[in-house]
Design a protein around this motif. Sequence first.
Motif, PDB file in Angstrom:
ATOM      1  N   ARG A 106       0.826  -1.213   0.000  1.00  0.00           N
ATOM      2  CA  ARG A 106       0.000   0.000   0.000  1.00  0.00           C
ATOM      3  C   ARG A 106       0.859   1.261   0.000  1.00  0.00           C
ATOM      4  N   ARG A 107       1.969   1.228   0.694  1.00  0.00           N
ATOM      5  CA  ARG A 107       2.851   2.404   0.752  1.00  0.00           C
ATOM      6  C   ARG A 107       3.659   2.574  -0.525  1.00  0.00           C
ATOM      7  N   MET A 108       3.965   1.484  -1.211  1.00  0.00           N
ATOM      8  CA  MET A 108       4.763   1.568  -2.436  1.00  0.00           C
ATOM      9  C   MET A 108       3.948   2.054  -3.629  1.00  0.00           C
ATOM     10  N   LYS A 109       2.676   1.670  -3.669  1.00  0.00           N
ATOM     11  CA  LYS A 109       1.849   1.961  -4.840  1.00  0.00           C
ATOM     12  C   LYS A 109       1.788   3.437  -5.198  1.00  0.00           C
ATOM     13  N   PRO A 110       1.482   4.345  -4.247  1.00  0.00           N
ATOM     14  CA  PRO A 110       1.391   5.754  -4.641  1.00  0.00           C
ATOM     15  C   PRO A 110       2.731   6.368  -5.057  1.00  0.00           C
ATOM     16  N   LEU A 111       3.805   5.671  -4.763  1.00  0.00           N
ATOM     17  CA  LEU A 111       5.120   6.166  -5.175  1.00  0.00           C
ATOM     18  C   LEU A 111       5.506   5.670  -6.561  1.00  0.00           C
ATOM     19  N   GLY A 112       4.606   4.935  -7.198  1.00  0.00           N
ATOM     20  CA  GLY A 112       4.822   4.531  -8.577  1.00  0.00           C
ATOM     21  C   GLY A 112       5.597   3.234  -8.762  1.00  0.00           C
ATOM     22  N   PHE A 113       5.798   2.482  -7.698  1.00  0.00           N
ATOM     23  CA  PHE A 113       6.499   1.214  -7.842  1.00  0.00           C
ATOM     24  C   PHE A 113       5.604   0.204  -8.561  1.00  0.00           C
ATOM     25  N   THR A 114       6.212  -0.629  -9.398  1.00  0.00           N
ATOM     26  CA  THR A 114       5.467  -1.646 -10.140  1.00  0.00           C
ATOM     27  C   THR A 114       5.238  -2.870  -9.255  1.00  0.00           C
ATOM     28  N   LEU A 115       4.334  -3.744  -9.681  1.00  0.00           N
ATOM     29  CA  LEU A 115       4.098  -4.984  -8.945  1.00  0.00           C
ATOM     30  C   LEU A 115       5.382  -5.816  -8.871  1.00  0.00           C
ATOM     31  N   ASP A 116       6.157  -5.828  -9.955  1.00  0.00           N
ATOM     32  CA  ASP A 116       7.424  -6.576  -9.943  1.00  0.00           C
ATOM     33  C   ASP A 116       8.390  -5.997  -8.913  1.00  0.00           C
ATOM     34  N   GLN A 117       8.458  -4.679  -8.815  1.00  0.00           N
ATOM     35  CA  GLN A 117       9.329  -4.057  -7.824  1.00  0.00           C
ATOM     36  C   GLN A 117       8.851  -4.376  -6.415  1.00  0.00           C
ATOM     37  N   MET A 118       7.542  -4.341  -6.209  1.00  0.00           N
ATOM     38  CA  MET A 118       6.993  -4.685  -4.896  1.00  0.00           C
ATOM     39  C   MET A 118       7.361  -6.120  -4.536  1.00  0.00           C
ATOM     40  N   ARG A 119       7.197  -7.007  -5.490  1.00  0.00           N
ATOM     41  CA  ARG A 119       7.519  -8.423  -5.270  1.00  0.00           C
ATOM     42  C   ARG A 119       9.002  -8.581  -4.948  1.00  0.00           C
ATOM     43  N   ASP A 120       9.851  -7.854  -5.668  1.00  0.00           N
ATOM     44  CA  ASP A 120      11.296  -7.936  -5.460  1.00  0.00           C
ATOM     45  C   ASP A 120      11.681  -7.451  -4.063  1.00  0.00           C
ATOM     46  N   LEU A 121      11.112  -6.332  -3.641  1.00  0.00           N
ATOM     47  CA  LEU A 121      11.416  -5.815  -2.305  1.00  0.00           C
ATOM     48  C   LEU A 121      10.937  -6.784  -1.233  1.00  0.00           C
TER      49      LEU A 121
END
Length: 136
Positions: free
Chosen positions: A56-71
């Motif tokens: 939820r915190r990453m989404k408004p910063l423009g991170f992609t689903l792949d980036q979220m998964r990677d983190l």
Amino acid sequence: MSSEHMQIGEVAARTGLSLRTIRHYEETGLVTPSARSQGGFRLYTETDVARLMVVRRMKPLGFTLDQMRDLLDATDRLDADGKLPAAEREALLERIRGYERDAAEQVEKLRVQLARAEDFAATLRARLSPAPGSTP
């Protein structure tokens, strides 16, 4: 059902995410419910809620689903085993540092956008307020 498990409705209320969004994150492999009830209901733990909050915190910063998964993968690997080889641990920390730098950059861009938006709103307010000495 034990008290440590929550159904999707409670998770939605706690995270501010819709049921549809939580299900989407499950479908994309970002967050998987820790268990299922005998009736097939998704059951979540505090750890699952924490993962959803990261997303939820990453989404408004423009991170992609792949980036979220990677983190999430990097943090999971760091949290899972304290006996990682030093080089692997450092590589994971460097991945996280990269996301921190990207997040800081996005926050700064948002600050600039917010300042411009506030200036614009102030300009409109000034235009709408009556000039000194005029009658409304």
